[in-house]
Motif scaffolding. Structure first.
Motif, mmCIF file in Angstrom:
data_model
loop_
_atom_site.group_PDB
_atom_site.id
_atom_site.type_symbol
_atom_site.label_atom_id
_atom_site.label_comp_id
_atom_site.label_asym_id
_atom_site.label_seq_id
_atom_site.Cartn_x
_atom_site.Cartn_y
_atom_site.Cartn_z
ATOM 1 N N ARG A 178 -1.651 4.987 7.106
ATOM 2 C CA ARG A 178 -1.954 4.628 5.716
ATOM 3 C C ARG A 178 -1.988 5.869 4.829
ATOM 4 O O ARG A 178 -1.450 5.881 3.727
ATOM 5 C CB ARG A 178 -3.295 3.901 5.636
ATOM 6 C CG ARG A 178 -3.123 2.402 5.546
ATOM 7 C CD ARG A 178 -4.433 1.712 5.236
ATOM 8 N NE ARG A 178 -5.216 1.641 6.472
ATOM 9 C CZ ARG A 178 -6.499 1.890 6.571
ATOM 10 N NH1 ARG A 178 -7.189 2.221 5.519
ATOM 11 N NH2 ARG A 178 -7.116 1.808 7.721
ATOM 12 N N GLN A 179 -2.598 6.941 5.333
ATOM 13 C CA GLN A 179 -2.674 8.183 4.566
ATOM 14 C C GLN A 179 -1.282 8.781 4.359
ATOM 15 O O GLN A 179 -0.964 9.265 3.273
ATOM 16 C CB GLN A 179 -3.581 9.198 5.281
ATOM 17 C CG GLN A 179 -3.758 10.495 4.517
ATOM 18 C CD GLN A 179 -4.383 10.284 3.148
ATOM 19 O OE1 GLN A 179 -5.329 9.529 2.987
ATOM 20 N NE2 GLN A 179 -3.835 10.951 2.145
ATOM 21 N N LYS A 180 -0.451 8.722 5.382
ATOM 22 C CA LYS A 180 0.910 9.254 5.269
ATOM 23 C C LYS A 180 1.703 8.468 4.226
ATOM 24 O O LYS A 180 2.440 9.056 3.428
ATOM 25 C CB LYS A 180 1.597 9.195 6.633
ATOM 26 C CG LYS A 180 2.817 10.041 6.741
ATOM 27 C CD LYS A 180 2.429 11.490 6.650
ATOM 28 C CE LYS A 180 3.527 12.357 7.184
ATOM 29 N NZ LYS A 180 3.271 13.759 6.933
ATOM 30 N N LEU A 181 1.569 7.153 4.213
ATOM 31 C CA LEU A 181 2.261 6.337 3.216
ATOM 32 C C LEU A 181 1.754 6.657 1.806
ATOM 33 O O LEU A 181 2.541 6.712 0.857
ATOM 34 C CB LEU A 181 2.082 4.846 3.525
ATOM 35 C CG LEU A 181 2.836 4.331 4.747
ATOM 36 C CD1 LEU A 181 2.428 2.897 5.064
ATOM 37 C CD2 LEU A 181 4.327 4.425 4.548
ATOM 38 N N GLN A 182 0.458 6.880 1.674
ATOM 39 C CA GLN A 182 -0.088 7.243 0.367
ATOM 40 C C GLN A 182 0.399 8.631 -0.059
ATOM 41 O O GLN A 182 0.630 8.871 -1.242
ATOM 42 C CB GLN A 182 -1.614 7.194 0.383
ATOM 43 C CG GLN A 182 -2.144 5.776 0.408
ATOM 44 C CD GLN A 182 -3.667 5.720 0.506
ATOM 45 O OE1 GLN A 182 -4.319 6.739 0.709
ATOM 46 N NE2 GLN A 182 -4.208 4.524 0.377
ATOM 47 N N ASP A 183 0.575 9.537 0.914
ATOM 48 C CA ASP A 183 1.118 10.856 0.594
ATOM 49 C C ASP A 183 2.544 10.754 0.054
ATOM 50 O O ASP A 183 2.969 11.572 -0.753
ATOM 51 C CB ASP A 183 1.102 11.755 1.833
ATOM 52 C CG ASP A 183 -0.316 12.140 2.254
ATOM 53 O OD1 ASP A 183 -1.248 11.965 1.443
ATOM 54 O OD2 ASP A 183 -0.471 12.609 3.399
ATOM 55 N N THR A 216 1.476 2.723 -2.546
ATOM 56 C CA THR A 216 0.177 2.053 -2.508
ATOM 57 C C THR A 216 0.250 0.930 -1.473
ATOM 58 O O THR A 216 1.346 0.509 -1.079
ATOM 59 C CB THR A 216 -0.172 1.461 -3.893
ATOM 60 O OG1 THR A 216 0.781 0.441 -4.200
ATOM 61 C CG2 THR A 216 -0.171 2.529 -4.969
ATOM 62 N N PRO A 217 -0.891 0.429 -1.018
ATOM 63 C CA PRO A 217 -0.857 -0.691 -0.063
ATOM 64 C C PRO A 217 -0.108 -1.916 -0.616
ATOM 65 O O PRO A 217 0.570 -2.618 0.136
ATOM 66 C CB PRO A 217 -2.331 -0.998 0.174
ATOM 67 C CG PRO A 217 -3.030 0.291 -0.093
ATOM 68 C CD PRO A 217 -2.248 0.953 -1.179
ATOM 69 N N GLU A 218 -0.189 -2.152 -1.928
ATOM 70 C CA GLU A 218 0.516 -3.291 -2.523
ATOM 71 C C GLU A 218 2.034 -3.081 -2.472
ATOM 72 O O GLU A 218 2.798 -4.003 -2.179
ATOM 73 C CB GLU A 218 0.062 -3.501 -3.980
ATOM 74 C CG GLU A 218 -1.380 -3.943 -4.139
ATOM 75 C CD GLU A 218 -2.370 -2.785 -3.999
ATOM 76 O OE1 GLU A 218 -1.980 -1.609 -4.225
ATOM 77 O OE2 GLU A 218 -3.523 -3.051 -3.649
ATOM 78 N N GLU A 219 2.473 -1.842 -2.752
ATOM 79 C CA GLU A 219 3.912 -1.545 -2.682
ATOM 80 C C GLU A 219 4.425 -1.647 -1.248
ATOM 81 O O GLU A 219 5.529 -2.140 -1.009
ATOM 82 C CB GLU A 219 4.191 -0.137 -3.230
ATOM 83 C CG GLU A 219 4.025 -0.010 -4.724
ATOM 84 C CD GLU A 219 4.172 1.430 -5.173
ATOM 85 O OE1 GLU A 219 4.693 1.620 -6.287
ATOM 86 O OE2 GLU A 219 3.784 2.357 -4.430
ATOM 87 N N THR A 220 3.609 -1.191 -0.310
ATOM 88 C CA THR A 220 3.997 -1.291 1.101
ATOM 89 C C THR A 220 4.150 -2.748 1.498
ATOM 90 O O THR A 220 5.125 -3.121 2.169
ATOM 91 C CB THR A 220 2.941 -0.609 1.989
ATOM 92 O OG1 THR A 220 2.765 0.736 1.570
ATOM 93 C CG2 THR A 220 3.342 -0.629 3.439
ATOM 94 N N ARG A 257 7.351 -4.187 -0.049
ATOM 95 C CA ARG A 257 8.556 -3.730 0.654
ATOM 96 C C ARG A 257 8.674 -4.398 2.014
ATOM 97 O O ARG A 257 9.767 -4.707 2.459
ATOM 98 C CB ARG A 257 8.540 -2.215 0.797
ATOM 99 C CG ARG A 257 8.765 -1.518 -0.519
ATOM 100 C CD ARG A 257 8.867 -0.047 -0.358
ATOM 101 N NE ARG A 257 9.001 0.596 -1.653
ATOM 102 C CZ ARG A 257 9.489 1.800 -1.821
ATOM 103 N NH1 ARG A 257 9.880 2.510 -0.784
ATOM 104 N NH2 ARG A 257 9.584 2.312 -3.024
ATOM 105 N N LEU A 258 7.551 -4.610 2.667
ATOM 106 C CA LEU A 258 7.560 -5.284 3.963
ATOM 107 C C LEU A 258 8.054 -6.722 3.814
ATOM 108 O O LEU A 258 8.839 -7.206 4.626
ATOM 109 C CB LEU A 258 6.152 -5.253 4.565
ATOM 110 C CG LEU A 258 5.978 -5.763 5.972
ATOM 111 C CD1 LEU A 258 6.793 -4.942 6.949
ATOM 112 C CD2 LEU A 258 4.511 -5.715 6.358
ATOM 113 N N ASN A 259 7.617 -7.405 2.768
ATOM 114 C CA ASN A 259 8.043 -8.787 2.536
ATOM 115 C C ASN A 259 9.502 -8.885 2.114
ATOM 116 O O ASN A 259 10.110 -9.944 2.262
ATOM 117 C CB ASN A 259 7.142 -9.453 1.504
ATOM 118 C CG ASN A 259 5.761 -9.714 2.047
ATOM 119 O OD1 ASN A 259 5.578 -9.908 3.236
ATOM 120 N ND2 ASN A 259 4.765 -9.687 1.170
ATOM 121 N N SER A 260 10.071 -7.802 1.578
ATOM 122 C CA SER A 260 11.462 -7.847 1.139
ATOM 123 C C SER A 260 12.459 -7.593 2.281
ATOM 124 O O SER A 260 13.665 -7.743 2.096
ATOM 125 C CB SER A 260 11.697 -6.827 0.018
ATOM 126 O OG SER A 260 11.622 -5.509 0.539
#
Length: 135
Positions: free
Chosen positions: A64-69, A73-77, A80-83
């Motif tokens: 989670r921290q790496k994705l935020q870096d 954001t969790p919403e964007e993740t 993208r996961l749903n797409s």
């Protein structure tokens, strides 16, 4: 003298080659052959199970921290996961072990043990007579 020197190096070399051949042949596993279907059918993926696998991995604090870096954001993740298509999601879920911190180190450890055993075997076959000469 040359014949004795040749025999001195031949036995360890043959033992090493035999052990390397055995190690290589057992690591690959059996080969299988089969006929391919005439019309390719789309494989069935369980999207819910794949999403659950990815979600479990995304719960990791480090990930989670790496994705935020990277600015996600969790919403964007989640968006993208749903797409992702079913196939892309399945591939991602199948490869989640590589994302985990540390990953799968079993193969690496087995390789180190094999190399250590080969070194010990060579030293044993040479009866501790390892000489390094300068010219």
């Amino acid at each position: 003298m040359k014949h004795m020197l040749k025999a001195f190096y031949t036995q360890p070399l043959v033992m090493y080659l035999v052990l390397a051949l055995v190690a290589i042949s057992t690591a690959a596993g059996p080969a299988e052959a089969m006929l391919l279907p005439a019309t390719p059918e789309a494989p069935a993926y369980d999207r819910a199970a794949d999403i659950a696998t990815v979600q479990r991995t995304l719960e990791s604090k480090e990930l989670r921290q790496k994705l935020q870096d990277y600015g996600l954001t969790p919403e964007e993740t989640e968006a993208r996961l749903n797409s992702l298509t079913d196939e892309q999601l399945h591939r991602l879920a199948a490869n989640m072990d590589a994302v985990q911190a540390g990953g799968d180190s079993l193969g690496f450890l087995l390789g180190l043990v094999l190399i250590a055993l080969l070194v010990v075997l060579i030293i044993y076959l040479l009866e501790g007579r390892i000489e390094i000469r300068r010219k």
